[in-house]
Design a protein around this motif. Sequence first.
Motif, short mmCIF file in Angstrom:
data_model
loop_
_atom_site.label_atom_id
_atom_site.label_comp_id
_atom_site.label_asym_id
_atom_site.label_seq_id
_atom_site.Cartn_x
_atom_site.Cartn_y
_atom_site.Cartn_z
N THR A 108 2.02 -0.69 -2.18
CA THR A 108 2.64 -0.39 -1.18
C THR A 108 2.38 0.93 -0.72
O THR A 108 2.49 1.97 -1.62
N SER A 161 -3.65 4.84 -2.62
CA SER A 161 -4.57 5.83 -2.94
C SER A 161 -5.86 5.54 -3.93
O SER A 161 -6.86 5.65 -3.65
N LYS A 206 10.30 -10.70 7.83
CA LYS A 206 10.19 -9.47 6.91
C LYS A 206 9.11 -10.06 5.91
O LYS A 206 9.45 -11.10 5.36
P1 NAP Z 1 7.57 2.91 1.53
O1 NAP Z 1 6.80 3.24 2.76
O2 NAP Z 1 8.81 3.21 1.09
O3 NAP Z 1 7.48 1.22 1.15
C1 NAP Z 1 6.20 0.53 1.53
C2 NAP Z 1 6.46 -0.77 1.74
O4 NAP Z 1 7.05 -1.32 0.50
C3 NAP Z 1 7.72 -1.09 2.82
O5 NAP Z 1 6.97 -2.07 3.51
C4 NAP Z 1 8.72 -1.37 1.76
O6 NAP Z 1 9.77 -2.33 2.65
C5 NAP Z 1 8.24 -2.20 0.84
N1 NAP Z 1 9.29 -2.41 -0.33
C6 NAP Z 1 10.38 -1.96 -0.64
N2 NAP Z 1 10.73 -2.40 -1.81
C7 NAP Z 1 9.77 -3.50 -2.23
C8 NAP Z 1 10.12 -4.25 -3.18
N3 NAP Z 1 11.11 -4.43 -4.12
N4 NAP Z 1 8.91 -5.29 -3.25
C9 NAP Z 1 8.10 -5.11 -2.30
N5 NAP Z 1 7.80 -4.29 -1.36
C10 NAP Z 1 8.76 -3.46 -1.15
O7 NAP Z 1 6.50 3.28 0.58
P2 NAP Z 1 6.05 4.97 -0.18
O8 NAP Z 1 7.10 5.74 0.34
O9 NAP Z 1 4.85 5.07 0.81
O10 NAP Z 1 5.93 4.87 -1.50
C11 NAP Z 1 4.66 4.60 -2.18
C12 NAP Z 1 5.29 4.97 -3.76
O11 NAP Z 1 3.88 4.87 -4.25
C13 NAP Z 1 6.06 5.83 -4.02
O12 NAP Z 1 7.01 5.75 -4.96
C14 NAP Z 1 4.99 6.96 -4.66
O13 NAP Z 1 5.45 7.87 -5.46
C15 NAP Z 1 3.96 5.89 -5.29
N6 NAP Z 1 2.80 6.10 -5.47
C16 NAP Z 1 1.90 7.11 -4.84
C17 NAP Z 1 0.94 7.61 -5.09
C18 NAP Z 1 0.02 8.50 -4.42
O14 NAP Z 1 -0.84 9.23 -5.01
N7 NAP Z 1 0.34 9.16 -3.28
C19 NAP Z 1 0.16 6.87 -6.06
C20 NAP Z 1 0.94 6.13 -6.98
C21 NAP Z 1 1.92 5.56 -6.78
P3 NAP Z 1 10.99 -1.97 3.26
O15 NAP Z 1 11.04 -0.44 3.25
O16 NAP Z 1 11.15 -2.52 4.76
O17 NAP Z 1 12.15 -2.65 2.25
#
Ligand code: NAP
Length: 410
Positions: free
Chosen positions: A275, A280, A340
Amino acid sequence: MDAASVIRAEGSMRKQHLIDPETCIRCNTCESRCPTHAITHNADNYVVDPVLCTFCMACNRPCPTGAIDNWVFVARFYTLAEQFGWRELPARVTDREPAAEALDEEAAAILDVAHRGMRGTARAPASASKPQINVFNRAAPACATVTGTVRVTAENASSDVRHIILDFGTIPFPYLEGQSVGVIPPGQEPDGQRHAMRLYSVASARDGERPNTNNMALTVKRIPLSPGQDGRMRGIASNWLCDLRQGDQLEVTGPYGATFLMPDDPDADLLMICTGTGVSPFRGFTHRRRRTAPNARGKLHLVFGARSPAELPYFGPLQNYQKSQLDCDLVYSRQKGRPKEYVQDRLRARAADVASLLRRETTHVYMCGLSGMEQGVDDALGAIGRDHGIDWPELRARMREAGRFHIETY
Ligand code: NAP
């Protein structure tokens, strides 16, 4: 002079090309392709002469196992005699041995959280290259220069996600796809404490944004500044990173992580579920596979969830893949006029394909992104298993044991 030559000429550390004797099948392909005759062999091993190797990569793609693909930084070159005697690559291939206090507990704690549930059983894929870790730390970080920063969500999207390219110049920063790096925002908390380290997964292939460059990209989402539950401000690091401009410099630590790695085996099938910015590491995996084994038998299947196409990082570039290169399921939770959908819903919708992947001993499953998806994905894989005669809990345990099941969620 190309980047590799610069590294060799100027750094006290020098880059050396090695062949992994554990995965090499002694097929002679590399030796037959090497234009400078740097590759040779005896009855035991295929080895690379560091004096003759020009890092031209002619040997890299044709290698059927990825054994050829080891690039290390050393203070003194390993001699041919040493390489002939190896049964495996040396465990540590840099003289930047971190001091004991440098084994970054801070980074380890963050990764521990990201790998929870896997603790104690997380394993790297059997054919993965050996990662270096903790080469740089808070006391002795690497200095990187921002050479590019570009928004990878649409201009009208509510989330500002940026692709930030960090160049390490003549400092060798060795990393593998799936590893993370640490950044420490400048300044202090209001209570005078130093800012905590933040980890970001590397979004590039190990040889850089373009082959043989000493750089890496991070995918960073700007988080609105707000007080967190622990009293510390949230969003400090992401705003600072997203505001960096070309030419700005920052300190980077790491790399970290020794299990969330991709197999070098080109026959391996990768089911990558993510998600948001969790995409990345999968960008790194995909670039790596395309670069080194474009005609590999192993399939890449990405199931990627975001709120809408505008909010999905790298939406444009993802359109350019043919299905044979990357089977790409883009899933939207808040797209107007559509119900959704989460990644776990799409897995269920493609149950037959997912089941056929799960049946293969060559399949690796990766999950990266919001921790909330873990349960949903597990439930979906369980249901798919039940409908297709696969005991998912038993298979999941076996895959973990074999380094074929990987989670990195926050
Ligand atoms: P986001 O935009 O908040 O969410 C992405 C999608 O995931 C949205 O469509 C959201 O739907 C959905 N989602 C929410 N709850 C869910 C669930 N229980 N099951 C399945 N899908 C769900 O995502 P983001 O803010 O980019 O966050 C990504 C995460 O990856 C962060 O926690 C970050 O720390 C992590 N991460 C980042 C990296 C990096 O290097 N940048 C690496 C590893 C991990 P709705 O909002 O419509 O509910």
